[in-house]
Design a protein around this motif. Structure first.
Motif, PDB file in Angstrom:
ATOM      1  N   HIS A   1     -38.832  11.363  15.207  1.00 34.82           N
ATOM      2  CA  HIS A   1     -38.360  10.089  15.746  1.00 34.82           C
ATOM      3  C   HIS A   1     -37.100  10.300  16.579  1.00 34.82           C
ATOM      4  O   HIS A   1     -36.957   9.748  17.658  1.00 34.82           O
ATOM      5  CB  HIS A   1     -38.087   9.104  14.602  1.00 34.82           C
ATOM      6  CG  HIS A   1     -37.832   7.711  15.062  1.00 34.82           C
ATOM      7  ND1 HIS A   1     -38.853   6.808  15.283  1.00 34.82           N
ATOM      8  CD2 HIS A   1     -36.688   7.061  15.376  1.00 34.82           C
ATOM      9  CE1 HIS A   1     -38.350   5.669  15.701  1.00 34.82           C
ATOM     10  NE2 HIS A   1     -37.024   5.798  15.759  1.00 34.82           N
TER      11      HIS A   1
ATOM     12  N   SER B   1     -38.333  11.860  10.559  1.00 36.33           N
ATOM     13  CA  SER B   1     -37.008  11.520  11.080  1.00 36.33           C
ATOM     14  C   SER B   1     -36.656  12.388  12.285  1.00 36.33           C
ATOM     15  O   SER B   1     -36.144  11.887  13.293  1.00 36.33           O
ATOM     16  CB  SER B   1     -35.943  11.696   9.995  1.00 36.33           C
ATOM     17  OG  SER B   1     -36.192  10.836   8.914  1.00 36.33           O
TER      18      SER B   1
ATOM     19  N   VAL C   1     -38.656   4.720  10.718  1.00 39.10           N
ATOM     20  CA  VAL C   1     -39.136   5.929  10.044  1.00 39.10           C
ATOM     21  C   VAL C   1     -39.654   5.586   8.653  1.00 39.10           C
ATOM     22  O   VAL C   1     -40.714   6.064   8.244  1.00 39.10           O
ATOM     23  CB  VAL C   1     -38.029   7.006   9.974  1.00 39.10           C
ATOM     24  CG1 VAL C   1     -38.423   8.139   9.034  1.00 39.10           C
ATOM     25  CG2 VAL C   1     -37.725   7.544  11.367  1.00 39.10           C
TER      26      VAL C   1
END
Length: 186
Positions: free
Chosen positions: A94, A91, A58
């Motif tokens: 992901h 984030s 990330v």
């Protein structure tokens, strides 16, 4: 140590100057901007994804994305507010794309003195990180931003595009959930 208002104002001015230079194509200004914020980008990503390797991914994605995304930064909010919003979104994306890592690895833990204390502290930290990773993202994000990163409710509200009351409520639910899960460690 808490930054004073003067220090925060100075940091915000430096960020604005660096953003302006980076938007004009100055790679040194961009590198300095990343250097100033890389650790926090990583910490936020780690606490939201729950995995060091995912947090590294990330962080890399954010660093790459920022070079082109700076053109879209309007400057209507603080650069850090905009940046942390980018980090939170990356984030969460992901985490949704990959199977979440619920159990933290030993390498994610800070060392603690003494063998017995190390074992107990390591287990408590591991349990705490796992409990945070299990929180729904609507609770995990305010917890990471306010409780772990020390942002204000107003800053977290701006980053999550919610109200301060919503942030406070979600943070209270996250704390209650963590308290219930960690009760056996007290």
């Amino acid at each position: 140590m808490t930054a004073t208002d003067d220090e925060r104002d100075r940091d915000a001015q430096i960020d604005r100057w660096l953003v302006g230079r980076a938007r004009d194509g100055d790679p040194a200004a961009y590198e300095e901007l990343i250097r100033r914020h890389r650790d926090r980008i990583y910490r936020i990503a780690l606490r939201i994804t729950g995995d060091a390797a995912d947090a590294d991914d990330v962080t890399q994605e954010v660093v790459i994305q920022l070079w082109t995304a700076l053109a879209g930064f309007a400057g209507t909010s603080a650069f850090t507010t905009w940046l942390y919003r980018v980090v939170v979104n990356r984030s969460l994306d992901h985490r949704r794309r990959h199977r979440p890592q619920v159990e933290p690895r030993e390498s994610d833990l800070a060392p603690v003195a003494g063998p017995e204390r190390s074992v107990v502290a390591g287990e408590a930290v591991r349990a705490g990180l796992a409990a945070i990773a299990r929180l729904p993202e609507t609770q995990r994000v305010p917890l990471v931003l306010c409780q772990i990163e020390g942002l204000s409710y107003a800053q977290a509200a701006a980053i999550t595009k919610t109200s301060e009351a919503t942030v406070r409520g979600r943070l209270a639910r996250a704390r209650a959930t963590l308290l219930a899960e960690m009760r056996s460690w007290t």
